[in-house]
Design a protein around this motif. Structure first.
Motif, mmCIF file in Angstrom:
data_model
loop_
_atom_site.group_PDB
_atom_site.id
_atom_site.type_symbol
_atom_site.label_atom_id
_atom_site.label_comp_id
_atom_site.label_asym_id
_atom_site.label_seq_id
_atom_site.Cartn_x
_atom_site.Cartn_y
_atom_site.Cartn_z
ATOM 1 N N ASN A 262 0.794 -1.213 0.000
ATOM 2 C CA ASN A 262 0.000 0.000 0.000
ATOM 3 C C ASN A 262 0.836 1.276 0.000
ATOM 4 N N ASN A 263 2.151 1.113 0.097
ATOM 5 C CA ASN A 263 3.032 2.272 0.080
ATOM 6 C C ASN A 263 3.387 2.599 -1.367
ATOM 7 N N LYS A 264 3.132 3.802 -1.803
ATOM 8 C CA LYS A 264 3.293 4.151 -3.217
ATOM 9 C C LYS A 264 4.692 3.867 -3.738
ATOM 10 N N ASN A 265 5.692 4.083 -2.910
ATOM 11 C CA ASN A 265 7.063 3.883 -3.369
ATOM 12 C C ASN A 265 7.460 2.417 -3.407
ATOM 13 N N ASP A 266 6.628 1.521 -2.822
ATOM 14 C CA ASP A 266 6.989 0.105 -2.764
ATOM 15 C C ASP A 266 6.100 -0.778 -3.625
ATOM 16 N N ARG A 267 5.199 -0.172 -4.379
ATOM 17 C CA ARG A 267 4.251 -0.981 -5.129
ATOM 18 C C ARG A 267 4.901 -1.710 -6.309
ATOM 19 N N PHE A 268 6.022 -1.222 -6.783
ATOM 20 C CA PHE A 268 6.621 -1.764 -7.993
ATOM 21 C C PHE A 268 8.045 -2.249 -7.737
ATOM 22 N N GLU A 269 8.422 -3.294 -8.455
ATOM 23 C CA GLU A 269 9.809 -3.741 -8.396
ATOM 24 C C GLU A 269 10.698 -2.688 -9.052
ATOM 25 N N ILE A 270 11.926 -2.628 -8.595
ATOM 26 C CA ILE A 270 12.865 -1.640 -9.115
ATOM 27 C C ILE A 270 14.147 -2.348 -9.525
ATOM 28 N N LYS A 271 14.554 -2.134 -10.766
ATOM 29 C CA LYS A 271 15.780 -2.749 -11.281
ATOM 30 C C LYS A 271 16.746 -1.646 -11.697
ATOM 31 N N GLY A 272 17.959 -1.711 -11.157
ATOM 32 C CA GLY A 272 18.976 -0.743 -11.515
ATOM 33 C C GLY A 272 19.929 -1.299 -12.554
ATOM 34 N N ASN A 273 20.426 -0.444 -13.433
ATOM 35 C CA ASN A 273 21.433 -0.826 -14.419
ATOM 36 C C ASN A 273 22.787 -0.375 -13.871
ATOM 37 N N ILE A 274 23.648 -1.339 -13.542
ATOM 38 C CA ILE A 274 24.908 -1.003 -12.880
ATOM 39 C C ILE A 274 25.859 -0.244 -13.802
ATOM 40 N N ASN A 275 25.604 -0.275 -15.109
ATOM 41 C CA ASN A 275 26.453 0.462 -16.056
ATOM 42 C C ASN A 275 26.020 1.916 -16.167
ATOM 43 N N SER A 276 24.709 2.127 -16.342
ATOM 44 C CA SER A 276 24.209 3.494 -16.516
ATOM 45 C C SER A 276 23.893 4.182 -15.200
ATOM 46 N N LYS A 277 23.789 3.389 -14.121
ATOM 47 C CA LYS A 277 23.405 3.898 -12.803
ATOM 48 C C LYS A 277 22.002 4.503 -12.829
ATOM 49 N N LYS A 278 21.149 3.983 -13.710
ATOM 50 C CA LYS A 278 19.749 4.374 -13.769
ATOM 51 C C LYS A 278 18.902 3.217 -13.267
ATOM 52 N N TYR A 283 7.149 -1.593 -14.732
ATOM 53 C CA TYR A 283 6.289 -1.318 -15.878
ATOM 54 C C TYR A 283 6.997 -0.493 -16.950
ATOM 55 N N CYS A 284 8.255 -0.122 -16.712
ATOM 56 C CA CYS A 284 9.002 0.678 -17.688
ATOM 57 C C CYS A 284 9.810 -0.214 -18.623
ATOM 58 N N SER A 285 10.035 0.260 -19.826
ATOM 59 C CA SER A 285 10.708 -0.544 -20.850
ATOM 60 C C SER A 285 12.119 -0.949 -20.429
ATOM 61 N N GLY A 286 12.817 -0.063 -19.711
ATOM 62 C CA GLY A 286 14.190 -0.366 -19.308
ATOM 63 C C GLY A 286 14.301 -1.533 -18.355
#
Length: 318
Positions: A262-278, A283-286
């Motif tokens: 229910n926490n807006k910042n935790d609703r989605f998985e987050i994947k970081g790119n260790i090369n670009s640091k993004k 739900y995003c293409s990256g």
């Protein structure tokens, strides 16, 4: 209208009361009792070699190696027993979870309910000769050169240990492709373009078999849903948009997970790119295009930012 029956004070409904397994141990038992209970002496046999077996214990079995002309490559004891193969290996889907990076499979089992759902998903399980299961490990599927040897006698699955590639026998290539599509679609996993193209070719060349349809029907009665790539409800194409239905965390997993949900910042998985640091939300293409070897998973945006990552410009918070 749903009909029910009363017998000695109890109410009975004419449909299965089985529920989805909550652990890999439970999944193995349900795979035996509800899906493969009558397949050990008939039909397709073990997934990669087609061998028959005798059931032993709650979910185990002793393989009849002569039934399929199997030749032991190295491990006699393991070759004689049934093991439950994750067609999409736990290593593959685990490495796309933060829990794995924080402590491997053991940590994922104890700390990540979504990993638990993936590990216990019956659509992804099949009985295999233990030795072949061990050899396949977490290798990708591939099409090996024609002169590549078959290391298991008359079993027509083979492996290239140097390239870390496993080629299953033709009879199950379509099945494994549709399981891969299902797991990646349901749990929003990323898959390389090369692997997609190979599995799409197998899907087209080896259509759904009568046993695959029956298997899907049996599993759906336990899991509560079909594999839509078997039923034809979905078709995989390059650029496929994952449905991600399996990422829903039910309240029964506990108050901590429900609070995070229910926490807006935790609703989605987050994947970081260790090369670009993004970093990218699920739900995003990256998220899908970031290769596993270049990925680092995070539980929250705050964790990603603390590690020196920034949100990708084309990935907006919903």
């Amino acid at each position: 209208m749903v009909r029910c029956f009363v017998l000695s004070g109890f109410l009975f409904f004419p449909f299965s009361s089985f529920s989805a397994p909550s652990s890999f141990t439970e999944a193995k038992v349900q795979s035996k009792t509800q899906v493969y209970h009558d397949r050990n002496k008939q039909g397709e046999g073990t997934i990669y070699c087609g061998c028959q077996w005798e059931w032993v214990g709650k979910s185990g079995g002793v393989v009849d190696l002569t039934s399929c002309g199997y030749q032991v490559r190295k491990q006699q004891t393991r070759a004689e027993r049934i093991e439950w193969e994750h067609i999409v290996p736990a290593w593959v889907f685990g490495h796309q979870r933060q829990c794995w990076q924080n402590g491997g499979r053991k940590n994922c089992v104890s700390a990540d309910p979504v990993f638990g759902k993936m590990e216990a998903d019956l659509h992804n399980l099949a009985p295999s000769i233990g030795e072949v299961n061990g050899d396949r490990s977490n290798y990708n599927f591939g099409q090996l050169a024609k002169n590549t040897a078959y290391p298991y006698g008359m079993c027509k699955s083979r492996i290239d240990f140097k390239q870390k590639v496993f080629e299953p026998r033709d009879e199950v290539k379509g099945q494994v492709a549709r399981v891969y599509f299902y797991m990646h679609d349901r749990y929003n996993l990323s898959m390389s373009r090369q692997q997609q193209q190979l599995l799409m070719a197998w899907d087209a060349k080896y259509p759904v078999s009568p046993w695959e349809k029956l298997r899907d029907e049996r599993i759906s009665k336990v899991m509560g849903h079909h594999n839509p790539f078997v039923t034809g409800e979905k078709k995989w194409n390059l650029g496929h948009k994952n449905g991600s239905e399996g990422l829903t965390i039910l309240p029964s997993f506990g108050k901590q997970e429900e609070k995070a949900r229910n926490n807006k910042n935790d609703r989605f998985e987050i994947k970081g790119n260790i090369n670009s640091k993004k970093y990218h939300f699920s739900y995003c293409s990256g998220f899908k295009t970031t290769a596993d070897k270049n990925a680092k998973m995070f539980d929250t945006e705050a964790d990603a930012q603390a590690a020196g990552f920034q949100r990708a410009a084309n990935c907006k918070l919903r």
